[in-house]
Enzyme design. Sequence first.
Site, PDB file in Angstrom:
ATOM      1  N   ALA A 318       0.875  -1.385  -0.048  1.00  0.00           N
ATOM      2  CA  ALA A 318       0.067  -0.020   0.025  1.00  0.00           C
ATOM      3  C   ALA A 318       0.844   1.073   0.013  1.00  0.00           C
ATOM      4  O   ALA A 318       1.791   1.374   0.780  1.00  0.00           O
ATOM      5  CB  ALA A 318      -0.797   0.068   1.073  1.00  0.00           C
ATOM      6  N   ASP A 319       0.313   2.046  -0.815  1.00  0.00           N
ATOM      7  CA  ASP A 319       1.149   3.613  -0.754  1.00  0.00           C
ATOM      8  C   ASP A 319       0.346   4.284   0.147  1.00  0.00           C
ATOM      9  O   ASP A 319       1.196   5.330   0.854  1.00  0.00           O
ATOM     10  CB  ASP A 319       1.048   4.078  -2.153  1.00  0.00           C
ATOM     11  CG  ASP A 319       2.336   3.743  -3.067  1.00  0.00           C
ATOM     12  OD1 ASP A 319       3.235   4.672  -3.105  1.00  0.00           O
ATOM     13  OD2 ASP A 319       2.357   2.589  -3.360  1.00  0.00           O
TER      14      ASP A 319
END
Length: 481
Positions: A318-319
């Site tokens: 996940a960013d």
Amino acid sequence: MEGLQAIKYKRGKLEVLDQLKLPHEFVYENVTTCEEAFDCIKAMRVRGAPAIAIVAALALAVELDHKKDNAQRKEETAAYISKRLDFLMGSRPTAVDLSNAIKLLKSKAEEAVSASSTSGQAVTCADVRLCYIETAEKILADDFDTNLSIGRYGAEYLRRQEMPIPKPVDEAEEFRYFTTSPPGTQGAPDMKYRKLSVLTHCNTGYVYGNGSSQTVFEDVNLEIRLVLSSIPLLTTTRSLATSGHGTALGIIRSLHKMNYLEHAYCTETRPYNQGSRLTAFELAFEKIPATLITDSMAGALFSRMKNEKNISAVIVGADRVARNGDTANKIGTYTLAVLAKYHGIKFVVAAPTTSIDLSTESGDKIKIEDRAKNELTQITGAIVNKDGTVDTSESARVAIADQTIDVWNPSFDVTPHELIDAIITEKGEVLRSSKGEFHFKDIIPERWRRDVQSGTDTETNGSSAIPRTPSEEGTQFAMEV
């Protein structure tokens, strides 16, 4: 050949591996300024939310070690730090690890200004610089422990989803099963479980090494060597996307190490091919049984191979994770979540708590970057000789589409929280509540009070984190051996 090191750092010097040239060439870029770090991140020579934050933080640490602020007063040093961090934030606005690191670094610099009581201005400037440098170095060191915890928690979560096999297993098929006591039991007879297969997208890193009480980890390849002048030598095999074990790929490696994994599949991850260039390379190097597929093959893979290979989960990094659990990750992640939902496959996000953005209520508030059109219409690669060998001394850029066609090239998409089964952090797993919602109050209570409740405990969270913990310093539940 010298071991492949994603980031080489010692106080005053930072070198970053150019991941665009992998897996055929190992080229390091000497990063001496924030401008060079900005370009390195923007051009995706370094990528992965944790690694981006680390490179940005250390680049400014290098500048400060060389006294490039030219400050005469401690307030000037703090102002320089703030301005340079604001500049670095523009290199990857989607990655919340970067913004969280910047908030922390600014705060520590301001604290150093307040705490420094030395009369000499040159000394107080040095105090502020040192405080920043040590904080940046701690971000680097802490990330490794975070990755290890994510790997273990994720592997144990997926193991608990498997049902025991009641009937005897054919001796020739024993290699496809593992034996352990049922989850949540103590002293119960061991039972057999089918090993599981997983799919991952993009690249989220790995580590290969053997720990010791002296925090020394060693291998011949794929490592970062950290020489921090203020702490003992730390030599460790590290991830390409993080400083350590990795997030999604860290879970896969933990599954493999714990003998729960049958097979790993990785997507090529168009248009930048982080999966085929980086993840496939890491899995092959680690000798984890793995297969590369194109992004568009995932549905067919689930339909035809789910039962045969016991494909149990899609695991992604996940960013940025919004407060409600909506997750921004590499483009193509949303598609995989929809396919996983249809086929009854768990969809798991592996993310450190630094990637959770409590100030962003939902995914529709996350800014998505648009990339250059030539990433879709052109590709660069090493030359393949007529005999099939790869010539790493020569590369070529070729057109793969009409160069006049219009292109839409977002870097990320947002997966709605309704499609996510679990978010695995270094503090444990967070599951959707009975209402289908994610709540992070139990795993990051101090941040929750600060960013969401503003000191007023007026919210109920219905969290399904297991179990609850009163402190951000502890884990949510004891890891199983």
